[in-house]
Design a protein around this motif. Structure first.
Motif, PDB file in Angstrom:
ATOM      1  N   ILE A 155      26.930  59.358   8.349  1.00  0.00           N
ATOM      2  CA  ILE A 155      28.370  59.128   8.267  1.00  0.00           C
ATOM      3  C   ILE A 155      28.884  58.731   9.651  1.00  0.00           C
ATOM      4  CG2 ILE A 155      28.757  60.736   6.370  1.00  0.00           C
ATOM      5  CD1 ILE A 155      29.713  62.725   8.615  1.00  0.00           C
ATOM      6  N   VAL A 156      30.039  58.095   9.621  1.00  0.00           N
ATOM      7  CA  VAL A 156      30.669  57.742  10.890  1.00  0.00           C
ATOM      8  C   VAL A 156      31.808  58.713  11.125  1.00  0.00           C
ATOM      9  CG1 VAL A 156      31.805  55.939  12.211  1.00  0.00           C
ATOM     10  CG2 VAL A 156      30.026  55.336  10.567  1.00  0.00           C
ATOM     11  N   THR A 157      31.656  59.536  12.111  1.00  0.00           N
ATOM     12  CA  THR A 157      32.650  60.581  12.374  1.00  0.00           C
ATOM     13  C   THR A 157      33.882  59.995  13.057  1.00  0.00           C
ATOM     14  OG1 THR A 157      31.746  61.032  14.551  1.00  0.00           O
ATOM     15  CG2 THR A 157      30.800  62.260  12.700  1.00  0.00           C
ATOM     16  N   PRO A 158      34.979  60.695  13.055  1.00  0.00           N
ATOM     17  CA  PRO A 158      36.159  60.226  13.799  1.00  0.00           C
ATOM     18  C   PRO A 158      35.821  59.997  15.278  1.00  0.00           C
ATOM     19  CG  PRO A 158      36.786  61.997  12.321  1.00  0.00           C
ATOM     20  CD  PRO A 158      35.283  61.897  12.257  1.00  0.00           C
ATOM     21  N   GLN A 159      34.989  60.860  15.809  1.00  0.00           N
ATOM     22  CA  GLN A 159      34.611  60.696  17.221  1.00  0.00           C
ATOM     23  C   GLN A 159      33.866  59.389  17.436  1.00  0.00           C
ATOM     24  OE1 GLN A 159      32.689  64.142  18.989  1.00  0.00           O
ATOM     25  NE2 GLN A 159      31.419  62.809  20.261  1.00  0.00           N
ATOM     26  N   ARG A 160      32.977  59.086  16.504  1.00  0.00           N
ATOM     27  CA  ARG A 160      32.217  57.837  16.634  1.00  0.00           C
ATOM     28  C   ARG A 160      33.136  56.628  16.432  1.00  0.00           C
ATOM     29  NH1 ARG A 160      27.474  56.594  19.169  1.00  0.00           N
ATOM     30  NH2 ARG A 160      26.096  55.277  17.925  1.00  0.00           N
ATOM     31  N   ARG A 161      34.048  56.749  15.492  1.00  0.00           N
ATOM     32  CA  ARG A 161      34.999  55.650  15.312  1.00  0.00           C
ATOM     33  C   ARG A 161      35.815  55.447  16.582  1.00  0.00           C
ATOM     34  NH1 ARG A 161      36.082  58.088  10.141  1.00  0.00           N
ATOM     35  NH2 ARG A 161      38.079  58.847  10.925  1.00  0.00           N
ATOM     36  N   GLY A 162      36.190  56.553  17.174  1.00  0.00           N
ATOM     37  CA  GLY A 162      36.952  56.457  18.419  1.00  0.00           C
ATOM     38  C   GLY A 162      36.131  55.838  19.539  1.00  0.00           C
ATOM     39  N   GLU A 163      34.855  56.159  19.564  1.00  0.00           N
ATOM     40  CA  GLU A 163      33.986  55.584  20.590  1.00  0.00           C
ATOM     41  C   GLU A 163      33.887  54.069  20.410  1.00  0.00           C
ATOM     42  OE1 GLU A 163      30.105  57.302  20.676  1.00  0.00           O
ATOM     43  OE2 GLU A 163      29.621  56.459  22.649  1.00  0.00           O
ATOM     44  N   ARG A 164      33.821  53.652  19.149  1.00  0.00           N
ATOM     45  CA  ARG A 164      33.768  52.209  18.886  1.00  0.00           C
ATOM     46  C   ARG A 164      35.055  51.528  19.356  1.00  0.00           C
ATOM     47  NH1 ARG A 164      31.184  52.278  12.758  1.00  0.00           N
ATOM     48  NH2 ARG A 164      29.009  52.509  13.395  1.00  0.00           N
ATOM     49  N   LEU A 165      36.172  52.190  19.154  1.00  0.00           N
ATOM     50  CA  LEU A 165      37.437  51.625  19.631  1.00  0.00           C
ATOM     51  C   LEU A 165      37.450  51.555  21.153  1.00  0.00           C
ATOM     52  CD1 LEU A 165      39.851  53.594  17.270  1.00  0.00           C
ATOM     53  CD2 LEU A 165      39.378  51.137  17.191  1.00  0.00           C
ATOM     54  N   PHE A 166      36.942  52.605  21.748  1.00  0.00           N
ATOM     55  CA  PHE A 166      36.933  52.690  23.215  1.00  0.00           C
ATOM     56  C   PHE A 166      36.154  51.531  23.816  1.00  0.00           C
ATOM     57  CE2 PHE A 166      35.418  54.240  27.300  1.00  0.00           C
ATOM     58  CZ  PHE A 166      36.496  54.939  27.800  1.00  0.00           C
ATOM     59  N   TYR A 167      35.062  51.175  23.184  1.00  0.00           N
ATOM     60  CA  TYR A 167      34.186  50.137  23.738  1.00  0.00           C
ATOM     61  C   TYR A 167      34.492  48.742  23.195  1.00  0.00           C
ATOM     62  CZ  TYR A 167      31.364  53.491  26.236  1.00  0.00           C
ATOM     63  OH  TYR A 167      30.951  54.439  27.140  1.00  0.00           O
ATOM     64  N   SER A 168      35.489  48.648  22.350  1.00  0.00           N
ATOM     65  CA  SER A 168      35.827  47.339  21.779  1.00  0.00           C
ATOM     66  C   SER A 168      36.933  46.670  22.587  1.00  0.00           C
ATOM     67  CB  SER A 168      36.301  47.522  20.326  1.00  0.00           C
ATOM     68  OG  SER A 168      36.829  46.302  19.843  1.00  0.00           O
ATOM     69  N   SER A 169      36.842  45.360  22.694  1.00  0.00           N
ATOM     70  CA  SER A 169      37.896  44.599  23.377  1.00  0.00           C
ATOM     71  C   SER A 169      38.808  43.891  22.380  1.00  0.00           C
ATOM     72  CB  SER A 169      37.248  43.559  24.305  1.00  0.00           C
ATOM     73  OG  SER A 169      36.481  44.204  25.285  1.00  0.00           O
ATOM     74  N   ASN A 170      38.668  44.228  21.128  1.00  0.00           N
ATOM     75  CA  ASN A 170      39.401  43.487  20.103  1.00  0.00           C
ATOM     76  C   ASN A 170      40.885  43.818  20.043  1.00  0.00           C
ATOM     77  OD1 ASN A 170      37.029  42.247  19.405  1.00  0.00           O
ATOM     78  ND2 ASN A 170      36.558  43.697  17.763  1.00  0.00           N
ATOM     79  N   PHE A 171      41.287  44.869  20.747  1.00  0.00           N
ATOM     80  CA  PHE A 171      42.674  45.296  20.608  1.00  0.00           C
ATOM     81  C   PHE A 171      43.581  44.738  21.700  1.00  0.00           C
ATOM     82  CE2 PHE A 171      40.152  48.202  18.222  1.00  0.00           C
ATOM     83  CZ  PHE A 171      40.914  48.415  17.088  1.00  0.00           C
ATOM     84  N   SER A 172      43.011  44.085  22.676  1.00  0.00           N
ATOM     85  CA  SER A 172      43.848  43.582  23.764  1.00  0.00           C
ATOM     86  C   SER A 172      44.179  42.114  23.542  1.00  0.00           C
ATOM     87  CB  SER A 172      43.125  43.749  25.096  1.00  0.00           C
ATOM     88  OG  SER A 172      41.957  42.971  25.132  1.00  0.00           O
ATOM     89  N   PHE A 173      45.170  41.653  24.266  1.00  0.00           N
ATOM     90  CA  PHE A 173      45.612  40.273  24.177  1.00  0.00           C
ATOM     91  C   PHE A 173      44.423  39.330  24.385  1.00  0.00           C
ATOM     92  CE2 PHE A 173      47.430  36.514  26.402  1.00  0.00           C
ATOM     93  CZ  PHE A 173      48.248  36.049  25.383  1.00  0.00           C
ATOM     94  N   GLN A 174      44.182  38.500  23.423  1.00  0.00           N
ATOM     95  CA  GLN A 174      43.092  37.531  23.437  1.00  0.00           C
ATOM     96  C   GLN A 174      41.706  38.182  23.546  1.00  0.00           C
ATOM     97  OE1 GLN A 174      44.397  35.120  26.753  1.00  0.00           O
ATOM     98  NE2 GLN A 174      45.375  33.645  25.383  1.00  0.00           N
ATOM     99  N   GLY A 175      41.665  39.468  23.200  1.00  0.00           N
ATOM    100  CA  GLY A 175      40.377  40.166  23.263  1.00  0.00           C
ATOM    101  C   GLY A 175      39.801  40.225  24.658  1.00  0.00           C
ATOM    102  N   GLN A 176      40.701  40.381  25.618  1.00  0.00           N
ATOM    103  CA  GLN A 176      40.240  40.273  27.004  1.00  0.00           C
ATOM    104  C   GLN A 176      39.433  41.473  27.482  1.00  0.00           C
ATOM    105  OE1 GLN A 176      42.972  38.959  29.963  1.00  0.00           O
ATOM    106  NE2 GLN A 176      44.146  37.698  28.558  1.00  0.00           N
ATOM    107  N   PHE A 177      39.873  42.660  27.092  1.00  0.00           N
ATOM    108  CA  PHE A 177      39.181  43.843  27.620  1.00  0.00           C
ATOM    109  C   PHE A 177      39.487  45.055  26.769  1.00  0.00           C
ATOM    110  CE2 PHE A 177      43.289  43.579  29.572  1.00  0.00           C
ATOM    111  CZ  PHE A 177      43.743  44.884  29.676  1.00  0.00           C
ATOM    112  N   GLY A 178      38.735  46.109  26.988  1.00  0.00           N
ATOM    113  CA  GLY A 178      38.941  47.362  26.287  1.00  0.00           C
ATOM    114  C   GLY A 178      38.946  48.519  27.271  1.00  0.00           C
TER     115      GLY A 178
END
Lengths: 610, 353
Positions: free
Chosen positions: A376-399
């Motif tokens: 399973i993917v735990t909330p902690q793991r989901r959060g880790e994926r968000l932490f390391y993803s750059s998809n949330f910033s303007f033009q995907g510049q950084f995370g």
């Protein structure tokens, strides 16, 4: 890799009778190596403290070899008989017999060993130590470290070509306050076992994997160029990081930096590098974008030799000259390795627990090998994926992970908020074990992690709509879970050395040396109290600058403070010593001016144990 | 010298095993940043020179100069030494301690590190430790942990804290303490011991060979368990049981004012004095210098019987005021007050008579 893919991989593992990893943890593959015959892929799983051995004929894990805590790097001897794995949190290397797949020896290294390589004769191991900023030279006949070579700050990745060994660093070297960052490639002459060159990487902060062509004439290192001297609020007008590469070697002449980003399409947090055996292409992972870039080497070298080559790295149209394609892979791709014939590229997707297999003729992913792990993917793991993803910033510049590299820090000082150039400069603090150290920000403006990681990040950093509430909750779950690295200066027994004991007495003293009482609020242990050595309050300790909006500074936690130079809220103190020798002339930041030099040294030795 | 001197011009003869050299001298005209060369250190084919105005590297026939703009702690470089393990260079300066490693300077000062004082006179690197002599006591850097340990009047028998020179070996570390004799650190026991002038007189030598010749020490050298000490009032040799002292009046030393002593093997030893470079092979002495009166190249040889001969030579070190030496195979490099000298060994079989 979709979640379903993980489940399929796990199911396949069960059906095929593959050995399963620790059921409570994710493997989190970070590094890869192939056996010389190309039959096996060795995968370093930092989350489960093991090396997964993949049979490439069946694409299945055939063995899991337990190693030390938080393994990070792997090297295989040229004859394929021995496998060496760094254990970053154990300060050791595990030696594995490749035939029996049994761990045979544990070798001591410096602090936080990361990348490593075996010399061409298979007699000497070179290990980059991230925290001690040096390279351990280990005689494999005796298993003893024979010398330590000074590297740059955050020495982490290693590549070898003949008798040349190249080391790159995830943190910039300590420089002058508010100047452009600088890193280096530490070049070691393996014949003499000395560092004989340090080509500078100007305006570079973090440098990641490095690779050499087979003929040794071309080197490529993945790197980050930070724009930390201008307000980050300008991210919409420019960019926060230049995701780029350093090209070096005889084919190029010197070191040339070239961009990987494209206009409006960033290649965030480049990490792994591989060069095709025929020198036709190079491959790089973007650990924040979840992609592999394929570069035409002939064109890359041409750009590196162009008359205007030194002016190209900030021109985002340039990458179009040599980037042939960008292929999506799994989450947080890290190391990559090519098969001997260059036909297959293997990619370690750290946050999917998979290996992507790319057909390099077709430039597409043809298989995904699951490494098992939690189903399973735990909330902690989901959060880790968000932490390391750059998809949330303007033009995907950084995370988040761009500044908090490997969930630590970046050694930089940033001008974060839209309050004018050079106002409220802040040093990037470590975020290990911070859950109970609120408030956050150096001015204490954020009362909790929700505010710190949510609206603030969205508004000032990412310039985007930001996270959904559920995502933010996951992200905070992860941030709150980031563990503290072992303290290298405190004995496992907790016993302090005589110098540390003397320093502790100074830290806790209530009287000056002349016997007069130190006001309670001016004692080290008053503000820096409790488990995290912070009373979690604001204080004016006289270190504010005219460019700060307020002299009140959040009392920082001191856990692992030795690692996170520079110091003070704006990073103006390059070392712990400078906090008091330079920035405490009136004894407003604790009473230190009655201390002799050796007593100040004792105090610092104690601080390093916290 | 007070002894009767028999000057005999004997051409290329004389000197027995005493080495002879053809001297090549380097000054600002050849690229040195300053003619006042305080220290020299040899690393294979690289020659490092610490001068009054920067650090200089001689390699492949060219000089390269480093200044504070390059990251050097201070322009006045008082001592240089090569870490034999890593081949990094350590430079003791008037403004801190610098490490030069493959193009990068790392500088340690009393403000940014645990170094005791920015006036650094000497440095010696061995294994994981860098031992430093400063104007405010001794410092030791553990390169692996970054820990600085200070040694001064509070934790050693050091009653003066003006440490002037240090030499670190596998079993002992010795400090020359200017005005405070010699301090010995036992690596195994981690204990300190001091050696002082037994008569306590600054002007007289009342108890010769009963201890250190004088408290004002400038340099120490320790090889094969033999300790040599240079002072401003003569030289001392200590084998762990007995002291033997050397003065200009009863040895081949051209002067009692010594800036440095450096022994090859405990017996063969070089002395940097204000009146020339001296060499002692355990029996005979030689002095190399421009003559003090005519400045013509001069080599003096003093045999075991005290007879002194002048050897005809064509070249001499750049100046008679010698700060220090280092060896390059059979050659010698000499730091002087008027340039850096390279003594190129002349191979010549000659009789002692």
């Amino acid at each position: 890799m979709k979640r379903g893919g993980i489940l399929v991989g796990l199911l396949a593992a069960l059906l095929l009778g593959q050995p399963a990893p620790d059921g409570g943890r994710y493997p989190s593959p970070v590094d890869l190596a192939l056996s010389p015959d190309g039959a096996r892929l060795y995968v370093v799983c930092e989350g489960t403290d093991e090396v997964a051995v993949v049979d490439l004929a069946t694409s299945s894990v055939i063995r899991r070899v337990g190693v030390g805590h938080v393994p990070r790097g792997i090297a295989v001897s040229a004859d394929g008989k021995w496998i060496y794995v760094t254990n970053a949190w154990a300060d050791t290397v595990t030696e594995i017999d490749a035939r029996s797949l049994a761990a045979t020896r544990t070798l001591s290294t410096g602090f936080e060993p990361s990348g490593l390589t075996v010399d061409a004769r298979g007699q000497v191991l070179y290990v980059a130590n991230r925290i001690s900023n040096d390279v351990s030279v280990i005689d494999l006949r005796t298993g003893s470290e024979i010398k330590r070579l000074a590297a740059g700050r955050g020495a982490s990745y290693v590549a070898a070509s003949g008798s040349r060994i190249y080391v790159t660093h995830i943190y910039p070297n300590l420089g002058k306050f508010r100047t452009e960052s600088e890193s280096e490639i530490t070049e070691i002459d393996a014949d003499r076992q000395v560092v004989d060159a340090r080509p500078r990487l100007h305006n570079v902060a973090g440098t990641f994997h490095v690779a050499l062509s087979r003929d040794g004439r071309l080197g490529i290192a993945a790197q980050l160029r930070p724009k930390n001297l201008i307000p980050l609020a300008h991210v919409a007008h420019g960019w926060a990081f230049g995701d780029s590469l350093a090209v070096f070697g005889a084919d190029v002449g010197g070191v040339v930096q070239l961009p990987l980003d494209e206009l409006e399409r960033y290649f965030s947090l480049p990490f792994g590098v591989a060069i095709a055996p025929d020198k036709s292409k190079a491959y790089l992972t973007a650990s924040g974008s979840g992609e592999v870039a394929i570069l035409d080497l002939k064109r890359l070298v041409a750009a590196s030799r162009a008359p205007e080559r030194d002016a190209l790295v900030n021109d985002l149209s340039v990458s179009g000259r040599y980037v042939l394609a960008r292929v999506p892979v799994g989450r947080n791709p890290r190391s990559i390795v090519l098969s001997n014939d260059g036909a297959r590229l293997y990619v370690a997707n750290r946050l999917d627990d998979t290996i992507s297999v790319m057909d390099t003729a077709a430039n597409r992913i043809v298989a995904t090998i699951g490494l098992g792990g939690l189903p399973i993917v735990t909330p902690q793991r989901r959060g880790e994926r968000l932490f390391y993803s750059s998809n949330f910033s303007f033009q995907g510049q950084f995370g988040c992970a761009n500044c908090h590299l490997d969930s630590t820090f970046d050694g930089l000082q940033w001008d974060l908020e839209p309050d004018g150039f050079g106002v409220d400069i802040v040093d990037n603090r470590s975020i290990e074990d911070v859950a109970n150290t609120a408030p956050f920000k150096w001015n204490g403006g954020n009362p909790d992690l929700f505010t710190e990681c949510g609206p603030r990040t969205e508004r000032f950093f990412f310039r985007s709509q930001g996270f959904r509430d559920a995502d933010l909750a996951d992200l905070i779950t992860y941030v709150a879970s980031i563990p503290l690295r072992p303290n290298r200066y405190r004995a496992a027994t907790g016993e302090l050395t005589p110098a540390q004991e003397r320093g502790k007495a100074i830290f806790e003293r209530e009287r000056r040396k002349d016997g007069s009482s130190i006001p309670e609020e001016n004692r080290c242990s008053f503000c820096h109290s409790g488990k995290y050595h912070t009373n979690q309050k604001l204080a004016d300790v006289g270190t504010g600058k005219p460019t700060d909006r307020s002299p009140l500074i959040d009392t920082p936690h001191l856990t692992n403070v030795a690692l996170s130079a520079p110091y003070l809220h704006d990073g103006s103190a390059k070392t712990l010593e400078e906090i008091w020798t330079v920035f405490n002339p009136k004894d407003t930041h604790g009473v230190s001016n009655d201390l002799a030099k050796d007593e100040l040294n004792d105090l610092i030795e104690y601080l390093k144990t916290l | 010298m007070r002894l009767a001197i028999l000057f005999a011009s004997i051409g290329m003869l004389g000197a027995g095993e005493l080495p002879r050299f053809r001297w090549e001298n380097f000054t600002t005209a050849q690229g040195l940043p300053n003619n006042r060369v305080y220290s020299v250190s040899v690393d294979g084919d690289k020659i490092w020179a610490g001068t009054d105005n920067g650090l200089a590297l001689y390699q492949n026939g060219k000089w390269r100069v480093f200044t504070p703009e390059d990251g050097l702690a201070h322009r006045a470089v008082l001592y240089v030494t090569v870490d034999k393990q890593t081949h990094d260079l350590w430079a003791a300066t008037m403004g801190g301690l610098s490490r030069y490693s493959a193009g990068r300077f790392d500088t340690f000062t009393q403000l940014n590190s645990g170094l005791a004082n920015d006036v650094v006179y000497g440095v010696s690197a061995l294994g994981d430790f860098v031992w430093v002599a400063t104007a405010a006591g001794a410092s030791r850097l553990n390169k692996r942990t970054g820990e600085w340990s200070l040694f001064n009047e509070r934790n050693t028998p050091m009653y003066e804290i003006w440490t002037y020179s240090v030499t670190a070996t596998e079993d002992k570390v010795y400090y020359a303490v200017w005005g405070g004799g010699v301090l010995e650190y036992d690596v195994k026991t981690e204990r300190w011991k001091d050696y002082n002038d037994p008569d306590g007189e600054t002007e007289l030598v009342l108890f010769k060979d009963q201890g250190l010749i004088h408290e004002i020490t400038t340099s120490v050298s320790y090889v094969h368990q033999i300790l040599w000490v240079a002072t401003y009032f003569g030289a001392s040799r200590y084998d762990g049981r007995n002291w033997r002292n050397f003065l200009d009046k009863d040895s081949g030393l051209p002067s009692n004012f010594l800036n440095q002593v450096k022994t090859v093997d405990g017996i063969r030893t070089w002395f940097s004095t204000d009146k020339g470079l001296a060499y002692f092979d355990g029996e005979e002495w030689a002095t190399y210098r421009p003559a003090l009166d005519t400045h013509a190249p001069e080599m003096l040889v003093r045999d075991a019987q005290g007879q002194v001969k002048r050897i005809a030579v064509d070249t001499a070190p750049a100046h008679n005021y010698i700060f220090g030496v280092d060896f390059q195979g059979d050659d010698i490099w000499v730091a002087t007050a008027q340039g850096l000298s390279h003594g190129i060994r002349i191979r010549q079989e000659i009789s002692r008579k």
